[in-house]
Design a protein around this motif. Structure first.
Motif, PDB file in Angstrom:
ATOM      1  N   LEU A 150      10.131  -2.741   0.798  1.00  0.00           N
ATOM      2  CA  LEU A 150       9.336  -1.671   0.178  1.00  0.00           C
ATOM      3  C   LEU A 150       8.119  -2.253  -0.541  1.00  0.00           C
ATOM      4  CD1 LEU A 150       9.505   1.476  -0.524  1.00  0.00           C
ATOM      5  CD2 LEU A 150      10.441   0.732  -2.703  1.00  0.00           C
TER       6      LEU A 150
ATOM      7  N   ARG B  87      -1.953  -3.897   9.843  1.00  0.00           N
ATOM      8  CA  ARG B  87      -1.923  -4.901   8.778  1.00  0.00           C
ATOM      9  C   ARG B  87      -0.869  -5.957   9.006  1.00  0.00           C
ATOM     10  NH1 ARG B  87      -4.859  -3.907   4.077  1.00  0.00           N
ATOM     11  NH2 ARG B  87      -4.349  -6.089   3.793  1.00  0.00           N
TER      12      ARG B  87
ATOM     13  N   LEU C 222      -0.502 -10.007   9.473  1.00  0.00           N
ATOM     14  CA  LEU C 222       0.544 -10.756   8.800  1.00  0.00           C
ATOM     15  C   LEU C 222       1.858 -10.436   9.498  1.00  0.00           C
ATOM     16  CD1 LEU C 222      -0.572 -10.178   5.131  1.00  0.00           C
ATOM     17  CD2 LEU C 222      -0.404 -12.397   6.245  1.00  0.00           C
TER      18      LEU C 222
ATOM     19  N   GLU D 198      -8.155  -5.072  -0.799  1.00  0.00           N
ATOM     20  CA  GLU D 198      -7.439  -4.616   0.380  1.00  0.00           C
ATOM     21  C   GLU D 198      -5.982  -4.320   0.077  1.00  0.00           C
ATOM     22  OE1 GLU D 198      -7.855  -6.359   4.068  1.00  0.00           O
ATOM     23  OE2 GLU D 198     -10.024  -6.214   4.038  1.00  0.00           O
ATOM     24  N   LEU D 199      -5.470  -4.930  -0.974  1.00  0.00           N
ATOM     25  CA  LEU D 199      -4.153  -4.526  -1.439  1.00  0.00           C
ATOM     26  C   LEU D 199      -4.364  -3.205  -2.158  1.00  0.00           C
ATOM     27  CD1 LEU D 199      -2.745  -7.861  -2.851  1.00  0.00           C
ATOM     28  CD2 LEU D 199      -2.581  -6.949  -0.558  1.00  0.00           C
ATOM     29  N   HIS D 200      -3.263  -2.568  -2.484  1.00  0.00           N
ATOM     30  CA  HIS D 200      -3.448  -1.236  -3.043  1.00  0.00           C
ATOM     31  C   HIS D 200      -4.012  -1.272  -4.448  1.00  0.00           C
ATOM     32  CE1 HIS D 200      -2.859   2.891  -3.969  1.00  0.00           C
ATOM     33  NE2 HIS D 200      -2.745   3.067  -2.682  1.00  0.00           N
ATOM     34  N   ALA D 201      -4.773  -0.256  -4.778  1.00  0.00           N
ATOM     35  CA  ALA D 201      -5.423  -0.163  -6.085  1.00  0.00           C
ATOM     36  C   ALA D 201      -4.421  -0.342  -7.224  1.00  0.00           C
ATOM     37  CB  ALA D 201      -6.121   1.177  -6.213  1.00  0.00           C
TER      38      ALA D 201
ATOM     39  N   LEU E 160      -2.315  -2.393  -7.668  1.00  0.00           N
ATOM     40  CA  LEU E 160      -2.102  -3.790  -8.033  1.00  0.00           C
ATOM     41  C   LEU E 160      -3.085  -4.244  -9.103  1.00  0.00           C
ATOM     42  CD1 LEU E 160      -1.378  -5.256  -4.529  1.00  0.00           C
ATOM     43  CD2 LEU E 160       0.234  -4.891  -6.372  1.00  0.00           C
TER      44      LEU E 160
ATOM     45  N   ARG F 165      -6.152   0.432  10.761  1.00  0.00           N
ATOM     46  CA  ARG F 165      -6.050  -1.018  10.629  1.00  0.00           C
ATOM     47  C   ARG F 165      -4.608  -1.482  10.766  1.00  0.00           C
ATOM     48  NH1 ARG F 165      -8.754  -3.379   5.381  1.00  0.00           N
ATOM     49  NH2 ARG F 165      -7.167  -2.044   4.429  1.00  0.00           N
TER      50      ARG F 165
ATOM     51  N   LEU G  23      -2.869 -25.029   2.157  1.00  0.00           N
ATOM     52  CA  LEU G  23      -3.431 -23.706   2.409  1.00  0.00           C
ATOM     53  C   LEU G  23      -4.559 -23.826   3.424  1.00  0.00           C
ATOM     54  CD1 LEU G  23      -2.990 -20.862   1.225  1.00  0.00           C
ATOM     55  CD2 LEU G  23      -4.911 -21.332  -0.270  1.00  0.00           C
TER      56      LEU G  23
ATOM     57  N   ARG H  14       4.204  -1.838   0.526  1.00  0.00           N
ATOM     58  CA  ARG H  14       3.317  -1.187  -0.449  1.00  0.00           C
ATOM     59  C   ARG H  14       2.121  -2.065  -0.790  1.00  0.00           C
ATOM     60  NH1 ARG H  14       0.269   0.790  -3.057  1.00  0.00           N
ATOM     61  NH2 ARG H  14       0.359   2.515  -4.539  1.00  0.00           N
ATOM     62  N   ALA H  15       2.359  -3.385  -0.838  1.00  0.00           N
ATOM     63  CA  ALA H  15       1.263  -4.298  -1.187  1.00  0.00           C
ATOM     64  C   ALA H  15       0.280  -4.453  -0.031  1.00  0.00           C
ATOM     65  CB  ALA H  15       1.818  -5.660  -1.578  1.00  0.00           C
ATOM     66  N   LEU H  16       0.803  -4.522   1.186  1.00  0.00           N
ATOM     67  CA  LEU H  16      -0.062  -4.849   2.316  1.00  0.00           C
ATOM     68  C   LEU H  16      -0.823  -3.649   2.845  1.00  0.00           C
ATOM     69  CD1 LEU H  16       2.155  -7.331   4.345  1.00  0.00           C
ATOM     70  CD2 LEU H  16       0.358  -7.825   2.671  1.00  0.00           C
TER      71      LEU H  16
ATOM     72  N   ALA I 237      -2.880  -0.502   2.214  1.00  0.00           N
ATOM     73  CA  ALA I 237      -3.697  -0.049   1.090  1.00  0.00           C
ATOM     74  C   ALA I 237      -4.087   1.414   1.166  1.00  0.00           C
ATOM     75  CB  ALA I 237      -4.959  -0.899   1.014  1.00  0.00           C
TER      76      ALA I 237
ATOM     77  N   ARG J  55       0.424 -19.713   6.363  1.00  0.00           N
ATOM     78  CA  ARG J  55       0.862 -18.675   5.414  1.00  0.00           C
ATOM     79  C   ARG J  55       0.648 -17.272   5.967  1.00  0.00           C
ATOM     80  NH1 ARG J  55       1.130 -21.103   0.015  1.00  0.00           N
ATOM     81  NH2 ARG J  55       0.499 -23.253   0.241  1.00  0.00           N
ATOM     82  N   ARG J  56       1.001 -17.120   7.223  1.00  0.00           N
ATOM     83  CA  ARG J  56       0.850 -15.814   7.851  1.00  0.00           C
ATOM     84  C   ARG J  56       2.130 -14.998   7.719  1.00  0.00           C
ATOM     85  NH1 ARG J  56      -2.918 -13.682  10.427  1.00  0.00           N
ATOM     86  NH2 ARG J  56      -4.078 -15.642  10.504  1.00  0.00           N
TER      87      ARG J  56
ATOM     88  N   MET K  69      16.231   4.155   0.947  1.00  0.00           N
ATOM     89  CA  MET K  69      14.970   3.534   1.359  1.00  0.00           C
ATOM     90  C   MET K  69      14.396   2.600   0.284  1.00  0.00           C
ATOM     91  SD  MET K  69      13.335   7.080   2.728  1.00  0.00           S
ATOM     92  CE  MET K  69      14.161   8.058   4.001  1.00  0.00           C
TER      93      MET K  69
ATOM     94  N   GLY L 294      -5.241 -21.295   5.842  1.00  0.00           N
ATOM     95  CA  GLY L 294      -5.670 -19.994   6.320  1.00  0.00           C
ATOM     96  C   GLY L 294      -4.464 -19.121   6.499  1.00  0.00           C
ATOM     97  N   PRO L 295      -4.449 -17.841   6.673  1.00  0.00           N
ATOM     98  CA  PRO L 295      -5.642 -17.020   6.781  1.00  0.00           C
ATOM     99  C   PRO L 295      -6.397 -16.991   5.457  1.00  0.00           C
ATOM    100  CG  PRO L 295      -3.702 -15.639   6.527  1.00  0.00           C
ATOM    101  CD  PRO L 295      -3.234 -17.046   6.596  1.00  0.00           C
TER     102      PRO L 295
END
Lengths: 450, 450
Positions: free
Chosen positions: A132, A198, A232, B21-24, B26, A196, B11, A136-138, A140, A259-260, B306, B13-14
């Motif tokens: 979850l 993600r 990702l 791009e993460l949700h607001a 955050l 998109r 580190l 939620r993080a990925l 947007a 780090r994918r 969920m 990449g990516p």
């Protein structure tokens, strides 16, 4: 299902909340299917059940819990914590990311060859909460989409539904795991529609529900595909331990050089489900305002403060004690469980073979896959393996299984059923496959006659 | 805050995930404020901290945990469960609604005079998960809005943000609790804007952060207002126990004659936070397709599958054992804790009075409320009680508190600070108020000089 009788105050109003006014996710066909399965299970308690995907209980003893707790508290004392500090750790609100990340990191190093910084870990209430938070993080906004292998574990589609997040199914390839070409095509189609893609959700080892696993070379290919499509990868690995050739099965995360991969882990099968302990490895770098860098794990922790605040210290202490007791080597500790599941899977496949020799199998339109481990196998049958068939099987033959169709987000699987061997004994499996064979013969005959 | 050093693979990449791009959610100012407070707390470990809203730890002993666990397992045996069934209850996946609803219902009957059917209960991972599930169930679409009293507990605004659900703040009245006229006006304004006000979130007893409580007659008025405005009421009650006159404080749920109140409970303060155990009383009827009726509790359970699948059996067993040990009467069991918090609150108010007699108080533009219990009091000061002031206070005077402004979703509270007495001793409070008084005098002088 009727509502349970209420002993509270009489119902004088407001008017019942119309379900349509509650969110659409509350009327989910998959949840309905699970509810129906549970109902049938309750109605036929004597049936041999190939339905539940839960671990075998014979390895758990209540007396072990205080011993594990002590082991963890002794460990805290040995690291120099005062009695007051130990009390705080066990009883108080704790760090959102958890308190046993160091022990989990050591276990991942020992068992999976994964070099994970404790800072990149978030302890969660089961892998479900990790799923979850990650989704939620990925994802947007309304244009973000997550690709899921199909057939697909219900937890990820459920979490996406809770978040109103669109999922796009990608069919599993013949070897198990999402087909790389299909991943690429799905990502392109999503982009062409102005949305998109993600991330891609995948269970590379002994997937629930299909039981299939990705060959090693397919794993590298999948990572390359994800990189090319700028996705990702969310790797969910609850069953990877339970294989004959476990050491030869690198996780996607172990193969991940850039780090994918966000990795979801669970102690439900390797320790026990009643602790509800899982974790996320999220070592991705996040760029914030003003060039500030953080770890995705820290951003997930912020979200976690909005779901469960923190993971029960009690669960972390008991599982932490269990890890310490086994020197942070759960693969070795689970050798008896692995042998048990392997014997069960072997029994299932042998009994199917015995009841349905190749010629009869062909005649009945019957086939099954041959998982190299894990909890699940899938049967393809010559009739509709739906709720009604499942209920007939329980009523007339005393055996239970799970229809596969609800696991296909885009339809399919109508002639497939999932058999789980995890919570049975070999004797029950022998008995159950015998009953199942009778059912399959009877049902196929009826299907032909209809 | 800089990202922790990583010991994982280099580190390559990516590219870092852009935070945008993460949700607001955050990038939340309130979370930033809490993060800053935690940082300052870490930097000044010797400071007297009026910041954390956590319970006093002196009543917890690690040795009690196995005893509580035993009490619960003995109870299961006494109700006729076999050793195998007990093992299943403790170690396996369990019912989504939980396993100790009967014990919680008995406790609610004993302590709150609430007649709750166990079927109407869902055990959750803290009240926070209950909040998330309730908001998710009640708010169906982009037009749905939840009203929240302001200043407001961060958990509910956080859960709403996770769900992309709009909140509308309703100012607390002079007596505490949302002002009924303001509730009515807010509901009307929301409707006039084409949206739907679905529910009102309120903490009637010793609210976090304001410390205020609703008088009994205001409770009945609020329920009438909610009925007139067709709002459900989400009552959150973590602190109601800790009052001199606890028996005279009926919950909104106890006054609720038409199932208008969804009640959120927590064992974090009455038992201990490390179990992360809360619950929802959701006895509302839901009308599904084909006239099928269900309980809101059952719909919440579907959503819970969920988020966390089920609440740890381990936590439920330990808290269940604690309830059994205290004959399902936590009010009596918490008498020492209640006395402790009452003594602390009395010490805080007496020390404030002693340091700031009425005349000086007026001169400094200083005032405070006088809570009848609970963990929190609020000071209004003659200077900006912001992060910078808080840090100066920690650095130069060795005392910590929480700025109030982040608790006001629509702005406000810039001259207010929250003092929590829950995790201190009376001696620390005397010491802390002395330091705080010095800070207030110095800061007010500077503010005047500026």
């Amino acid at each position: 299902m009727t509502a349970p009788a209420l002993t509270g105050p009489a119902l004088t109003g407001p008017a019942p909340l119309p379900l349509a006014e509650l969110h659409a996710s509350l009327a989910d066909p998959l949840l309905d299917a699970m509810t129906f399965l549970n109902e049938v299970t309750t109605r036929y308690p004597g049936a041999v059940s190939f339905a539940p995907g839960r671990p075998y209980e014979g390895f758990f003893e209540p007396e072990d819990v205080p011993a594990y707790l002590d082991a963890y508290l002794d460990h805290l004392a040995a690291t120099g914590l005062s009695r007051d500090a130990i009390r705080t750790t066990l009883f108080q609100y704790g760090p959102t990311k958890g308190v046993i990340a160091d022990l989990v990191a050591r276990t991942l190093a020992n068992d999976e060859g994964l070099a994970v910084a404790p800072e990149a870990l978030v302890l969660t209430v089961g892998a479900q909460e990790g799923m979850l938070l990650t989704l939620r993080a990925l994802c947007a906004g309304p244009d973000d989409v997550v690709l899921v292998s199909s057939p697909c574990y219900v937890g990820v589609t459920g979490a996406a539904r809770l978040l109103d997040l669109a999922t796009v199914p990608v069919p599993e390839g013949p070897d198990g795991g999402p087909d790389p070409a299909a991943v690429q095509a799905a990502a392109q189609a999503v982009r062409a529609s102005g949305r998109r893609p993600r991330a891609l959700y995948v269970v590379p080892d002994f997937a629930n529900p299909s039981g299939t696993s990705m060959p090693v070379e397919a794993r590298a290919r999948l990572l390359a595909t994800a990189a090319a499509a700028d996705l990702l990868v969310i790797e969910d690995n609850p069953y990877g331990f339970f294989a004959r050739d476990a050491a030869e099965r690198p996780t996607l995360k172990a193969l991940d050089r850039d780090r994918r991969v966000v990795y979801l882990g669970s102690f439900a099968k390797t320790c026990f489900p009643g602790a509800r302990l899982g974790y996320v490895v999220a070592d991705q770098e996040v760029a914030g305002p003003g060039g500030r860098r953080s770890l995705l794990a820290d951003e997930l922790a912020k979200l976690k403060s909005m779901t469960t605040v923190n993971t029960p210290a009690l669960s972390q202490a008991v599982i932490g004690g269990m890890l310490l007791t086994h020197d942070c080597r759960l693969r070795a500790a689970n050798a008896p469980a692995t042998a048990h599941y392997a014997a069960n899977m072997a029994a299932l496949l042998a009994e199917l073979e015995r009841h349905f020799p190749a010629a009869e199998r062909a005649r009945l339109g019957l086939s099954w896959n041959v998982p190299e481990g894990g909890f699940f196998a899938v049967l393809t049958v010559g009739f509709a393996a739906d709720d009604a068939a499942m209920e007939r099987c329980a009523r007339d033959f005393g055996v239970l299984w799970t229809p596969m169709a609800p696991f296909y987000p885009a339809g399919g699987g109508e002639h497939r059923l999932r058999l789980s061997i995890s919570s049975l004994t070999p004797g029950q499996i022998t008995d159950g496959v015998g009953r199942l064979a009778d059912f399959i013969r009877a049902e196929t005959a009826h299907a032909v006659a209809r």
